[in-house]
Scaffold this active site. Structure first.
Site, PDB file in Angstrom:
ATOM      1  N   GLY A 138       6.616   1.733   2.382  1.00 34.40           N
ATOM      2  CA  GLY A 138       7.207   1.188   1.077  1.00 34.40           C
ATOM      3  C   GLY A 138       7.417   2.090   0.059  1.00 34.40           C
ATOM      4  O   GLY A 138       6.781   3.292   0.196  1.00 34.40           O
TER       5      GLY A 138
ATOM      6  N   ASP B  39      -3.811  -2.421   0.326  1.00 35.98           N
ATOM      7  CA  ASP B  39      -3.662  -2.596   1.718  1.00 35.98           C
ATOM      8  C   ASP B  39      -3.860  -4.184   1.979  1.00 35.98           C
ATOM      9  O   ASP B  39      -5.098  -4.614   1.708  1.00 35.98           O
ATOM     10  CB  ASP B  39      -4.510  -1.805   2.713  1.00 35.98           C
ATOM     11  CG  ASP B  39      -4.177  -2.201   3.998  1.00 35.98           C
ATOM     12  OD1 ASP B  39      -3.622  -2.849   4.488  1.00 35.98           O
ATOM     13  OD2 ASP B  39      -4.859  -1.096   4.772  1.00 35.98           O
ATOM     14  N   VAL B  40      -2.875  -5.045   2.359  1.00 38.50           N
ATOM     15  CA  VAL B  40      -3.472  -6.460   2.395  1.00 38.50           C
ATOM     16  C   VAL B  40      -4.489  -6.607   3.628  1.00 38.50           C
ATOM     17  O   VAL B  40      -5.149  -7.796   3.470  1.00 38.50           O
ATOM     18  CB  VAL B  40      -2.186  -7.442   2.927  1.00 38.50           C
ATOM     19  CG1 VAL B  40      -1.599  -6.740   4.329  1.00 38.50           C
ATOM     20  CG2 VAL B  40      -2.256  -8.694   2.993  1.00 38.50           C
TER      21      VAL B  40
ATOM     22  N   ALA C 138       6.956 -13.221   8.149  1.00 38.25           N
ATOM     23  CA  ALA C 138       8.135 -12.477   8.323  1.00 38.25           C
ATOM     24  C   ALA C 138       7.802 -11.901  10.026  1.00 38.25           C
ATOM     25  O   ALA C 138       7.047 -10.915  10.181  1.00 38.25           O
ATOM     26  CB  ALA C 138       7.990 -11.009   7.551  1.00 38.25           C
TER      27      ALA C 138
ATOM     28  N   ASN D 145       0.905  -1.200  -0.059  1.00 33.41           N
ATOM     29  CA  ASN D 145      -0.010   0.155  -0.228  1.00 33.41           C
ATOM     30  C   ASN D 145       1.023   1.123   0.023  1.00 33.41           C
ATOM     31  O   ASN D 145       0.244   2.349   0.099  1.00 33.41           O
ATOM     32  CB  ASN D 145      -0.957   0.015   1.305  1.00 33.41           C
ATOM     33  CG  ASN D 145      -0.148   0.164   2.530  1.00 33.41           C
ATOM     34  OD1 ASN D 145       0.912   0.091   2.628  1.00 33.41           O
ATOM     35  ND2 ASN D 145      -0.889   0.437   3.602  1.00 33.41           N
TER      36      ASN D 145
ATOM     37  N   TYR E 264       3.789  -3.161  17.864  1.00 32.74           N
ATOM     38  CA  TYR E 264       4.620  -4.080  17.053  1.00 32.74           C
ATOM     39  C   TYR E 264       4.824  -5.394  17.237  1.00 32.74           C
ATOM     40  O   TYR E 264       4.712  -6.454  16.634  1.00 32.74           O
ATOM     41  CB  TYR E 264       5.842  -3.295  16.470  1.00 32.74           C
ATOM     42  CG  TYR E 264       6.560  -4.081  15.334  1.00 32.74           C
ATOM     43  CD1 TYR E 264       6.262  -4.123  14.181  1.00 32.74           C
ATOM     44  CD2 TYR E 264       7.934  -4.727  15.760  1.00 32.74           C
ATOM     45  CE1 TYR E 264       6.893  -4.845  13.289  1.00 32.74           C
ATOM     46  CE2 TYR E 264       8.795  -5.277  14.435  1.00 32.74           C
ATOM     47  CZ  TYR E 264       8.255  -5.314  13.484  1.00 32.74           C
ATOM     48  OH  TYR E 264       9.126  -5.835  12.321  1.00 32.74           O
TER      49      TYR E 264
ATOM     50  N   SER F 248       4.667  -4.526   6.655  1.00 27.87           N
ATOM     51  CA  SER F 248       4.306  -3.828   8.258  1.00 27.87           C
ATOM     52  C   SER F 248       5.375  -2.903   8.269  1.00 27.87           C
ATOM     53  O   SER F 248       6.260  -2.717   7.611  1.00 27.87           O
ATOM     54  CB  SER F 248       4.683  -4.937   9.426  1.00 27.87           C
ATOM     55  OG  SER F 248       4.591  -4.209  10.490  1.00 27.87           O
TER      56      SER F 248
ATOM     57  N   TYR G 289      -3.567 -21.584  11.626  1.00 30.27           N
ATOM     58  CA  TYR G 289      -3.814 -22.130  10.396  1.00 30.27           C
ATOM     59  C   TYR G 289      -3.127 -23.131   9.950  1.00 30.27           C
ATOM     60  O   TYR G 289      -3.691 -24.047   9.180  1.00 30.27           O
ATOM     61  CB  TYR G 289      -3.538 -20.834   9.244  1.00 30.27           C
ATOM     62  CG  TYR G 289      -4.635 -19.826   8.931  1.00 30.27           C
ATOM     63  CD1 TYR G 289      -5.512 -19.267   9.989  1.00 30.27           C
ATOM     64  CD2 TYR G 289      -5.396 -19.923   7.602  1.00 30.27           C
ATOM     65  CE1 TYR G 289      -6.634 -18.449   9.698  1.00 30.27           C
ATOM     66  CE2 TYR G 289      -6.168 -19.321   7.253  1.00 30.27           C
ATOM     67  CZ  TYR G 289      -6.989 -18.456   8.298  1.00 30.27           C
ATOM     68  OH  TYR G 289      -8.105 -17.937   7.797  1.00 30.27           O
TER      69      TYR G 289
ATOM     70  N   THR H 292      18.586  -5.981  10.478  1.00 34.71           N
ATOM     71  CA  THR H 292      18.983  -6.029   9.285  1.00 34.71           C
ATOM     72  C   THR H 292      19.375  -4.620   8.601  1.00 34.71           C
ATOM     73  O   THR H 292      18.581  -3.703   8.744  1.00 34.71           O
ATOM     74  CB  THR H 292      17.930  -7.088   8.260  1.00 34.71           C
ATOM     75  OG1 THR H 292      17.671  -8.118   8.684  1.00 34.71           O
ATOM     76  CG2 THR H 292      18.406  -6.920   6.521  1.00 34.71           C
TER      77      THR H 292
END
Ligand code: UDP
Length: 316
Positions: free
Chosen positions: A37, A57-58, A115, A33, A146, A76, A160, A176
């Site tokens: 990013g 947006d997921v 992730a 979205n 978070y 995220s 799931y 990272t």
């Protein structure tokens, strides 16, 4: 040849994953979205066959025609400054976004990779952190948005797996760094690099004795692929050994850039973890381990930041 969906595909790690899958001949759908990013991270692939970008947006669900072999959920905000400024979006993408991404994997019979993060360990009471450690998280502190979102995401992924039999993976990613971090996203390394390269003082939070261990993004991506291909459903840490204090990191950045900048100490972050370093036993059993030395990764990142800062200056 597989078809891979990557949420957060325009982000820092997400876009490097896009590169890796396309390079080995897979097809990629990057979903983002663009909240944190940047489409520029995917510029090299625009218009190329085998690559699709979906701005979405997921949390709203992702509906695709055709087969999907794997769904990697990387969407995220990931910098503490971002998730402090976007607490509700952070909680939603970890909770509703993970649910939607799992739903896509279920509908397509695809493998799913979450992730997750070293933040699930909170301010750890054991060191280094093994995956079997349950963590020390303050649910009502500002970082809790978070940490708890990712903890919920792990629980949902396991549900799931257990209820629907989805083939799932959980990768707990430690700090990272590398090209394509946002120039000033609030994280230590991009802040220090931007400050050093513009002659500003490096803002060390507190006394700087808190530690992290930094993994070069190319190593992190290789670790994620190893988990995707060879791990089971249990979480796997991916990061680098080599704990270093934040004050030491600031001094390293000053040396690596040849900067005249000095260090200033500013207020500490609330609930800032004091120590962090991954136990990599599980990841190494998959045949993966980081290979990039901090000094080498830092040199590559300095070069990229120099260019990105010059490009930004040219635009203004
Ligand atoms: N930090 C700092 N100055 C900055 C940004 C971060 O001293 O300008 C510190 C931060 O408080 C933490 C460490 O550097 O102790 C790593 O922070 P970062 O945001 O990079 O990642 P975290 O591991 O906390 O998610």
């Amino acid at each position: 040849m597989a078809r891979i969906v990557i949420t957060g595909g325009a982000g820092f790690i997400g876009s490097h994953l896009v590169d890796a899958f396309l390079a080995r001949g897979d097809r990629v759908v990057a979903v983002d979205n663009l909240l944190t990013g940047n489409r520029q991270n995917l510029a090299a692939h625009e218009g190329r066959s085998g690559f699709e970008f979906v701005q979405r947006d997921v949390c709203q669900g992702v509906f695709l025609t055709g087969p999907v072999d794997a769904v990697l959920h990387f969407a995220s905000p990931a910098s503490p400054r971002d998730y402090l400024e976007l607490p509700i979006q952070t909680l939603k993408v970890g909770a509703l976004g993970t649910h939607a991404a799992l739903g896509l994997a279920r509908a397509k019979g695809a493998r799913f990779l979450l992730a997750s993060t070293s933040e699930v360990y909170g301010d750890p009471e054991v060191h280094p952190q093994k995956e079997s450690y349950w963590g020390n998280v303050n649910p009502v502190g500002p970082r809790g948005v978070y940490d708890e979102a990712k903890r919920f995401a792990e629980a949902m992924t396991m549900a799931y797996h257990r209820v629907h039999g989805i083939d799932t993976r959980i990768v707990r990613i430690f700090n990272t760094y590398g090209p394509r971090m946002r120039l000033q996203d609030g994280r230590a390394l991009p802040e220090f690099l931007s400050q050093a390269l513009t002659g500003a003082p490096l803002t060390v939070h507190g006394d700087g004795a808190q530690t992290r261990s930094f993994c070069y993004v190319g190593d992190t991506v290789a670790g994620i692929l190893a988990v995707l291909e060879r791990a089971g459903a249990d979480p796997v840490n991916v990061g680098a050994p080599g704990e270093i204090s934040i004050l030491e990191l600031a001094r390293k950045v000053i040396a690596a850039t040849g900067s005249p900048s000095s260090v200033v100490h500013v207020a500490s972050m609330v609930d800032d973890p004091r120590r962090r370093e991954p136990d990599l036993t599980r990841a190494r059993a998959l045949g993966w381990g980081p290979t990039t030395k901090l000094d080498d990764g830092l040199a590559r990142t300095v070069a990229w930041f120099r260019e990105a800062l010059a490009a930004r200056a040219g635009r203004s």
